[in-house]
Write a protein that holds these residues in place. Structure first.
Motif, PDB file in Angstrom:
ATOM      1  N   GLY A 249       0.811  -1.222   0.012  1.00  0.00           N
ATOM      2  CA  GLY A 249       0.068  -0.035  -0.120  1.00  0.00           C
ATOM      3  C   GLY A 249       0.753   1.305  -0.075  1.00  0.00           C
ATOM      4  O   GLY A 249       0.458   2.208   0.637  1.00  0.00           O
ATOM      5  N   VAL A 250       2.046   1.190  -0.674  1.00  0.00           N
ATOM      6  CA  VAL A 250       3.035   2.224  -0.833  1.00  0.00           C
ATOM      7  C   VAL A 250       3.157   2.733  -2.243  1.00  0.00           C
ATOM      8  O   VAL A 250       2.765   1.939  -3.029  1.00  0.00           O
ATOM      9  N   GLY A 251       3.855   3.626  -2.320  1.00  0.00           N
ATOM     10  CA  GLY A 251       4.257   3.869  -3.896  1.00  0.00           C
ATOM     11  C   GLY A 251       5.435   3.032  -4.214  1.00  0.00           C
ATOM     12  O   GLY A 251       6.327   2.636  -3.543  1.00  0.00           O
ATOM     13  N   GLN A 252       5.592   2.968  -5.797  1.00  0.00           N
ATOM     14  CA  GLN A 252       6.507   2.065  -6.386  1.00  0.00           C
ATOM     15  C   GLN A 252       8.107   2.621  -6.038  1.00  0.00           C
ATOM     16  O   GLN A 252       8.838   1.834  -6.001  1.00  0.00           O
ATOM     17  N   GLU A 253       8.215   3.781  -5.890  1.00  0.00           N
ATOM     18  CA  GLU A 253       9.266   4.431  -5.744  1.00  0.00           C
ATOM     19  C   GLU A 253      10.251   3.760  -4.330  1.00  0.00           C
ATOM     20  O   GLU A 253      11.234   3.664  -4.193  1.00  0.00           O
ATOM     21  N   MET A 254       8.911   3.709  -3.315  1.00  0.00           N
ATOM     22  CA  MET A 254       9.485   3.215  -1.899  1.00  0.00           C
ATOM     23  C   MET A 254       9.944   1.914  -2.097  1.00  0.00           C
ATOM     24  O   MET A 254      11.063   1.432  -1.621  1.00  0.00           O
ATOM     25  N   THR A 255       9.274   0.876  -2.693  1.00  0.00           N
ATOM     26  CA  THR A 255       9.536  -0.292  -2.817  1.00  0.00           C
ATOM     27  C   THR A 255      10.798  -0.650  -3.759  1.00  0.00           C
ATOM     28  O   THR A 255      11.729  -1.490  -3.408  1.00  0.00           O
ATOM     29  N   ASP A 256      10.948   0.148  -4.609  1.00  0.00           N
ATOM     30  CA  ASP A 256      12.227   0.168  -5.572  1.00  0.00           C
ATOM     31  C   ASP A 256      13.488   0.505  -4.778  1.00  0.00           C
ATOM     32  O   ASP A 256      14.393  -0.046  -4.856  1.00  0.00           O
ATOM     33  N   GLY A 257      13.047   1.276  -3.748  1.00  0.00           N
ATOM     34  CA  GLY A 257      14.436   1.797  -2.701  1.00  0.00           C
ATOM     35  C   GLY A 257      14.825   0.688  -1.948  1.00  0.00           C
ATOM     36  O   GLY A 257      15.940   0.280  -1.487  1.00  0.00           O
ATOM     37  N   ALA A 258      13.439  -0.173  -1.714  1.00  0.00           N
ATOM     38  CA  ALA A 258      13.922  -1.290  -0.706  1.00  0.00           C
ATOM     39  C   ALA A 258      14.583  -2.317  -1.448  1.00  0.00           C
ATOM     40  O   ALA A 258      15.357  -3.087  -0.778  1.00  0.00           O
ATOM     41  N   ILE A 259      14.491  -2.643  -2.799  1.00  0.00           N
ATOM     42  CA  ILE A 259      15.108  -3.387  -3.381  1.00  0.00           C
ATOM     43  C   ILE A 259      16.588  -3.114  -3.481  1.00  0.00           C
ATOM     44  O   ILE A 259      17.287  -4.108  -3.345  1.00  0.00           O
TER      45      ILE A 259
END
Length: 740
Positions: A249-259
């Motif tokens: 439930g967050v923006g894709q830029e956040m999960t991209d940073g997590a990757i």
């Protein structure tokens, strides 16, 4: 859910339904001053009849089932009534105390029972049947439960059920609270049965923020694990980021940073690759173990395939002349009584002249005969030969068909749950030739460990049918290796005369060619039938009649051991879950000892399946056995699997499911005298050609399809199997092309 939730307290009387994967449950609750049992529905697993539960939620009215309490949280309390205490103690909570013993204890001490256990447990010696030895065991278990209870209170206040609380305590011990507070997401990776969503719920209850780096990092790693569980070895970065963003439930830029963070910490692996058919480079994200497995497997296979097979073979047998095809075929005919067909003779030549070979072909094309010929020649020349298959049943079939001892790959590699594989490059297999059957079932991780154990001088032959379903684990190994072009492939495609007399084999090949299966004509018994029925409920009735009455009466087969129901999916009227419930009720109604867990009843005589690898017990995902002993007092089940008695304690029960009906995926590597396959448009999303083909080829003497012609037609026409993200074939081709 309303801002102010209602509270409902009551005693759990029975579990009407429990979904093991999601935790969704339907409970019947006895509520004080209410003469009728109350239905409570929501997500909470691992509870036991007799527990006092506190629910938070709201009342709703179901259009079919009427009033229900829809709960958002469920907290376990110690039982307060004598009846509740009796059921609580007899539920398997304490080893050695079953329902009968619990009744005696509570009959003596009533509502003071829990206080007696806490303050004066020696008083239990007054109870008939409690010896000093049993008392010592009870005291030890109760002390552990007291420790667990303090942890349980903490965990339940954060949304964890009692059963999982016990598992968590068994994993972390006294450090449980500290571990969970520091990183609740460890629960998802460390505790079988607790997924990311449950761990996330705990974290949210403890005040974690949606955008916390810990949550984001755990989320992308979880999604990568889920993708791996779906068969993918890697995921394109944008696919992983998008799916994780949707989950969290967050923006894709956040999960991209997590990757990026997870890759930097080596919790994920990243590599730019160029898959076949791609428009350009793709950043592939792997779980580290699978990156190592895929890349190292490609390197090892390239080294095996490039060796000078003829020279090495002659060195092994201390001869200078190569084994020529003509003399080999003649020797097989004269010494073994086997007449090889032309394509088998060609395959034999390839086997003798290659360090690595793939033999592929459908049923009835002579794969087993070819293996016998190869092993006969090379054994006569003094070569040491090992045979293996991915599952116990497949290994047993291989042994029976070839007359040569075969083992599971795990046993051959001497796997131990604590120390891993004993067979490694430093302690490799004692063989000159390794033949592995059912290679379509091998996933990329198992391939890696297998290749590491193959001696440098040994030949490797993989045998399989690429038209079957791919492995349950990640990868599409056999198909990728064939597509690479780096390893010789012997394809057997001629159906032998004897096989042509089998409608099962003929129809399997028809399905594989995109043609609808046909029933044999004429009177008398046949080996292939189709029963046309439109209504799913009628299909269930017919399946029951076939398994219980018609097939045993006409073919003399045992319903439990000889007949297997194979279904495309788990859910729905014709899914494995419902069919197991119906078949168990009719085939093994019980009357003797039984244990209930999570809405399922395990009885003596039940057919069950192991659903995860348990290396300590030496049982594996897909192993089928029969319960031969149930001990409700001790909370133990003993299952006979391939002649070995395997004992399960209460905390292990979630590794077992009933197996009167199993998914076609789970049947890979197995063969049964008779199979009954429901095929209905209810299964639409899974109706694929390779699924139907795999189901049909599981039957040795009889195949009966029950369902609709439309469902069969859909399955036959649908050859668009879902692509798996895997790069093994391209890696192998590039390494081999570069000279290894």
């Amino acid at each position: 859910m309303p801002e102010t939730a209602e509270i409902l307290n009551g005693q759990l009387e029975r579990i009407t339904y429990a979904n093991e994967e999601s935790g969704y449950s339907v409970f019947k609750i006895a509520v004080r001053d209410n003469p009728d049992l109350v239905t409570a529905v929501g997500y909470s697993a691992g509870h036991m009849p007799g527990e006092e539960l506190e629910f938070s939620g709201e009342w709703t009215v179901h259009p079919k089932f009427g009033p229900q309490f829809l709960f958002s949280s469920c907290k376990s309390l110690l039982p307060a009534t004598a009846e509740g205490i009796k059921r609580y103690l007899g539920s398997g909570l304490i080893k050695g105390v079953g329902p009968k013993m619990a009744e005696r204890i509570v009959g003596e001490f009533g509502e003071r029972t829990l206080d007696v256990l806490d303050e004066s447990p020696d008083d239990l010696l007054d109870i008939k049947g409690i010896s000093q030895k049993l008392l010592d065991s009870i005291k030890q278990c109760w002390e552990m439960q007291k420790e667990v209870r303090s942890v349980m209170i903490f965990l339940q206040s954060n949304g964890v059920s009692p059963n999982f609380a016990a598992k968590i305590f068994a994993e972390y011990g006294q450090e449980t609270i500290q571990v969970v507070k520091e990183n609740p997401y460890r629960l998802a990776s460390d505790i079988f049965g607790i997924g990311f969503l449950s761990a996330d719920k705990v974290a949210m209850n403890m005040g974690a923020e949606l955008s916390s780096p810990m949550r984001l990092d755990a989320g992308v790693q979880y999604v990568m694990s889920e993708l791996t569980g779906e068969g993918h070895v890697y995921a394109p970065r944008e696919v992983l980021a998008a799916r994780a963003a949707e989950l969290l439930g967050v923006g894709q830029e956040m999960t991209d940073g997590a990757i990026s963070r997870s890759s930097a910490e080596m919790l994920l692996a990243a590599e730019n690759i160029l898959p076949d058919g791609a428009d350009g480079p793709v950043e592939a994200i792997y779980l580290p173990a699978y990156y190592v497995a895929e890349s190292k497997s490609a390197s090892m296979l390239a080294r095996i395939a490039k060796r000078d097979a003829v020279t090495e073979l002659n060195d092994l047998v201390n001869e200078t002349a190569a084994i020529d095809t003509e003399s080999a075929v003649a020797w097989v005919r004269d010494s073994m009584g086997i007449d090889l067909a032309e394509n088998q003779a060609e395959a034999l030549t390839m086997a003798l002249g290659s360090k690595a070979l793939i033999i592929t072909g459908g049923p009835g094309t002579g794969k087993t005969t070819l293996i016998r010929a190869i092993t006969g020649i090379l054994e006569a020349r003094g070569l040491r030969i090992l045979m293996a298959a991915p599952t116990g049943r497949a290994a047993k079939r291989m042994s029976e068909a070839t007359g040569h001892d075969a083992r599971t790959i795990h046993r051959m590699l001497e796997f131990n749950g604590r120390t891993g594989f004993a067979r490694t490059p430093d302690n490799n297999l004692n063989c000159d030739l390794l033949i592995v059957d059912e290679a379509s079932m091998i996933d990329v991780l198992l391939l890696f460990h297998l290749l590491r154990a193959v001696p440098e001088e040994a030949k490797l032959i993989l045998v399989g049918d690429i038209h079957q379903l791919p492995s349950v684990g990640p990868g599409n190994v056999l198909k990728d290796l064939i597509a690479s072009g780096a390893i010789p492939v012997a394809e057997l495609n001629e159906i032998f005369r004897q096989a042509k007399e089998s409608s099962i084999i003929v129809n399997a090949h028809r399905v594989n060619s995109g043609l609808t299966p046909v029933e044999p004509s004429g009177n008398g018994l046949h080996d292939f039938y189709f029963v046309q029925l439109e209504e799913p409920e009628k299909c269930v009735e017919m399946i029951l009649t076939l398994v219980r009455e018609r097939i045993p009466a006409r073919f003399g087969l045992n319903p439990a051991t000889d007949i297997q129901v194979l279904t495309p999916m788990h859910k729905g009227t014709l899914g494995a879950s419902n069919l197991n419930s119906v078949l168990q009720r009719e085939l093994n109604p019980g009357g003797g000892a039984a244990i209930e867990r999570g809405g399922r009843v395990f009885r003596t005589g039940d057919k069950v399946m192991q659903i995860r690898n348990n290396y300590d017990k030496d049982v594996y995902n897909g192993d089928i056995g029969f319960i031969n002993r149930v001990d409700p007092e001790a909370g133990l089940i003993t299952v006979d699997i391939d002649g070995r008695p395997i004992q399960y304690e209460a905390m292990d029960f979630d590794e077992l499911v009933h197996a009167y009906a199993v998914s076609i995926h789970k049947s890979q590597g197995s063969e049964y005298p008779a199979v009954v396959i429901p095929l209905h448009t209810q299964h639409y999303v899974l109706l694929q050609r390779n699924l139907l083909y795999t189901g049909i080829t599981r039957g040795r003497e009889l195949v009966v399809i029950v369902g609709t012609k439309r469902a069969v037609a859909i399955a036959v026409k649908n050859d668009d199997t879902r692509r798996r993200y895997t790069y093994l074939g391209e890696r192998l081709r590039k390494i081999a092309g570069a000279g290894g």
